[in-house]
Design an enzyme around this catalytic site. Structure first.
Site, PDB file in Angstrom:
ATOM      1  N   SER A  46       0.957  -1.215  -0.094  1.00  0.00           N
ATOM      2  CA  SER A  46      -0.038   0.054   0.128  1.00  0.00           C
ATOM      3  C   SER A  46       0.909   1.243   0.202  1.00  0.00           C
ATOM      4  O   SER A  46       1.863   1.369   0.791  1.00  0.00           O
ATOM      5  CB  SER A  46      -0.672   0.089   1.275  1.00  0.00           C
ATOM      6  OG  SER A  46      -1.705  -1.054   1.154  1.00  0.00           O
ATOM      7  N   ALA A  70       2.582  -5.643  12.169  1.00  0.00           N
ATOM      8  CA  ALA A  70       1.880  -4.303  12.449  1.00  0.00           C
ATOM      9  C   ALA A  70       3.038  -3.332  11.765  1.00  0.00           C
ATOM     10  O   ALA A  70       3.942  -2.809  12.444  1.00  0.00           O
ATOM     11  CB  ALA A  70       1.947  -3.894  14.007  1.00  0.00           C
ATOM     12  N   MET A  71       3.219  -3.386  10.594  1.00  0.00           N
ATOM     13  CA  MET A  71       4.110  -2.866   9.897  1.00  0.00           C
ATOM     14  C   MET A  71       3.984  -1.299   9.948  1.00  0.00           C
ATOM     15  O   MET A  71       4.913  -0.553   9.974  1.00  0.00           O
ATOM     16  CB  MET A  71       4.135  -3.458   8.409  1.00  0.00           C
ATOM     17  CG  MET A  71       4.269  -4.744   7.940  1.00  0.00           C
ATOM     18  SD  MET A  71       5.861  -5.382   8.694  1.00  0.00           S
ATOM     19  CE  MET A  71       7.026  -4.662   7.603  1.00  0.00           C
ATOM     20  N   CYS A 125      -6.524  -1.698   6.573  1.00  0.00           N
ATOM     21  CA  CYS A 125      -5.540  -2.021   7.605  1.00  0.00           C
ATOM     22  C   CYS A 125      -5.860  -1.752   8.853  1.00  0.00           C
ATOM     23  O   CYS A 125      -6.537  -0.893   9.181  1.00  0.00           O
ATOM     24  CB  CYS A 125      -4.326  -1.154   7.005  1.00  0.00           C
ATOM     25  SG  CYS A 125      -2.892  -1.367   8.353  1.00  0.00           S
ATOM     26  N   ASN A 187      -8.680  -8.227   4.841  1.00  0.00           N
ATOM     27  CA  ASN A 187      -7.483  -7.847   5.289  1.00  0.00           C
ATOM     28  C   ASN A 187      -7.191  -8.488   6.486  1.00  0.00           C
ATOM     29  O   ASN A 187      -8.170  -9.539   6.748  1.00  0.00           O
ATOM     30  CB  ASN A 187      -7.262  -6.349   5.750  1.00  0.00           C
ATOM     31  CG  ASN A 187      -6.223  -5.678   5.402  1.00  0.00           C
ATOM     32  OD1 ASN A 187      -5.251  -6.335   5.971  1.00  0.00           O
ATOM     33  ND2 ASN A 187      -6.018  -4.524   4.758  1.00  0.00           N
ATOM     34  N   THR A 188      -6.267  -8.176   7.116  1.00  0.00           N
ATOM     35  CA  THR A 188      -5.916  -8.984   8.600  1.00  0.00           C
ATOM     36  C   THR A 188      -7.088  -8.807   9.598  1.00  0.00           C
ATOM     37  O   THR A 188      -7.790  -8.038   9.844  1.00  0.00           O
ATOM     38  CB  THR A 188      -4.487  -8.955   8.655  1.00  0.00           C
ATOM     39  OG1 THR A 188      -4.276  -7.387   9.065  1.00  0.00           O
ATOM     40  CG2 THR A 188      -3.554  -9.268   7.922  1.00  0.00           C
ATOM     41  N   GLY A 212      -2.424 -15.705   7.374  1.00  0.00           N
ATOM     42  CA  GLY A 212      -2.223 -16.926   7.414  1.00  0.00           C
ATOM     43  C   GLY A 212      -3.203 -17.931   7.547  1.00  0.00           C
ATOM     44  O   GLY A 212      -4.540 -17.656   7.711  1.00  0.00           O
ATOM     45  N   GLY A 239      -5.023 -16.277   4.285  1.00  0.00           N
ATOM     46  CA  GLY A 239      -4.657 -17.814   4.566  1.00  0.00           C
ATOM     47  C   GLY A 239      -4.722 -18.849   3.523  1.00  0.00           C
ATOM     48  O   GLY A 239      -4.785 -19.968   3.931  1.00  0.00           O
TER      49      GLY A 239
HETATM   50  O1  RRO Z   1       1.420  -2.041   6.720  1.00  0.00           O
HETATM   51  C1  RRO Z   1       0.608  -2.550   7.325  1.00  0.00           C
HETATM   52  O2  RRO Z   1       0.807  -2.848   8.647  1.00  0.00           O
HETATM   53  C2  RRO Z   1      -0.371  -3.312   7.142  1.00  0.00           C
HETATM   54  C3  RRO Z   1      -1.310  -3.034   5.904  1.00  0.00           C
HETATM   55 BR1  RRO Z   1      -0.891  -1.578   5.094  1.00  0.00          BR
HETATM   56  C4  RRO Z   1      -2.597  -3.821   5.804  1.00  0.00           C
HETATM   57  O3  RRO Z   1      -3.578  -3.595   4.754  1.00  0.00           O
HETATM   58  N1  RRO Z   1      -2.665  -4.837   6.336  1.00  0.00           N
HETATM   59  C5  RRO Z   1      -1.888  -5.249   7.388  1.00  0.00           C
HETATM   60  O4  RRO Z   1      -2.181  -6.238   8.148  1.00  0.00           O
HETATM   61  N2  RRO Z   1      -0.604  -4.607   7.637  1.00  0.00           N
END
Ligand code: RRO
Length: 299
Positions: A46, A70-71, A125, A187-188, A212, A239
């Site tokens: 993204s 948690a990027m 996200c 999404n997650t 996953g 997953g």
């Molecule tokens: O970058 C993230 O931490 C991230 C994003 Br953009 C997303 O859409 N979903 C995610 O689990 N991590």
């Protein structure tokens, strides 16, 4: 072997398997690797308005059932990303750019500045203040942002939805009203992990998103529910690790399937899953169209 070619969300693909956003999607070279490994399309990491370092580390926890990340939306800004898109496009399959913003104007600015084969709107996200699911859990925002991007680009627009709501169908319907060419689910899932020796939350951001194998049944349920109410295509993600998972997604109503966390086991996953689906179709004497949504018709 049965052909897997067809249209997914306005794009013609050789096969319905795609690189999911967030994995290997920051550089043109890594996206090209996914194409060489057999991806039918790639979705980038993204991309936002300004460069971001993301959340403080640790940013990933590996669990037996998947991982929590948690990027924090790390990205180089759209102003520095066209070159990576162009390199990825040399692979010869559609390149869909995942974008995020705080509202319609930001989404519009980013989408209208980039030359890509499609856009995936990250409204999901689960751990970024002011972005993603914080705005994407409100159906009015989903509709308005989708409309704004549709007004400003001529390529397909997909909307990636959050599962962290009571009823994902409401968000899917909002995306459809906004003119989306497809929705992407899911999404997650919001999650966390704690180090039992120290008592500290492990992630720098404390809360992250679970991906996953653990989330596949949740993703499948979301695709199934969405396919009961939407007329636009659904792209299943969450997953998927083997051909049976992908077939389940298609049987729940998905036109395309994205693969993310499973690629940590190697890029061969694309060909393994594609071959598995083709062999399955041959064994059953069916085409992809015959099995899409079959679980809904048979119940
Ligand atoms: O970058 C993230 O931490 C991230 C994003 Br953009 C997303 O859409 N979903 C995610 O689990 N991590």
């Amino acid at each position: 072997m049965a052909s897997l070619a067809g249209y997914v969300g306005g794009l013609k693909l050789e096969n319905p398997l795609m690189l999911a956003a967030g994995i290997l999607g920051t550089t043109g070279a890594s996206m090209k690797r996914a194409v060489l490994a057999g991806a039918g399309a790639v979705v980038t990491k993204s991309i936002g308005l300004e460069p971001r370092d993301g959340h403080p580390g640790p940013t990933v926890v590996r669990l037996g059932v998947g991982l929590i990340n948690a990027m924090g939306l790390p990205n180089p800004s759209y102003r520095a990303f066209q070159e990576e898109i162009d390199i990825a496009r040399e692979g010869g399959v559609p390149v869909v750019v995942s974008i995020f913003g705080s509202g319609p104007d930001e989404f519009e600015e980013i989408a209208s500045a980039l030359d890509a084969d499609g856009f995936e709107l990250n409204l999901s996200c689960p751990h970024a203040e002011g972005y993603g699911s914080e705005i994407g859990c409100d159906p009015c925002n989903v509709e308005e942002i989708t409309k704004a991007v549709k007004r400003s680009v001529a390529v397909p627009v997909w909307v990636k939805l959050t599962p962290n709501v009571t009823d994902i169908k409401i968000l899917g319907l909002a995306a459809q009203r906004g003119g989306a060419d497809a929705v992407v689910a899911i999404n997650t899932l919001k999650a966390m992990a704690i180090d039992v020796e120290s008592g500290y939350p492990i992630l720098g951001n404390v809360i992250g998103g679970l991906s996953g194998p653990a989330i596949k049944p949740v993703a499948l349920r979301c695709v199934y529910e969405l396919s009961g109410v939407l007329e636009i295509p659904i792209i299943g993600v969450g997953g998927v690790s083997c051909w049976q998972d992908a077939v389940e997604m298609i049987m729940a109503g998905a036109s395309g399937v994205q693969i993310g966390t499973a690629l940590l086991g190697g890029l061969d996953t694309f060909r393994d899953i594609a071959d598995g689906i083709s062999r399955f179709l041959d064994r059953k004497g069916k085409r992809l169209d015959d099995i899409r949504g079959i679980a809904r018709r048979l119940r």
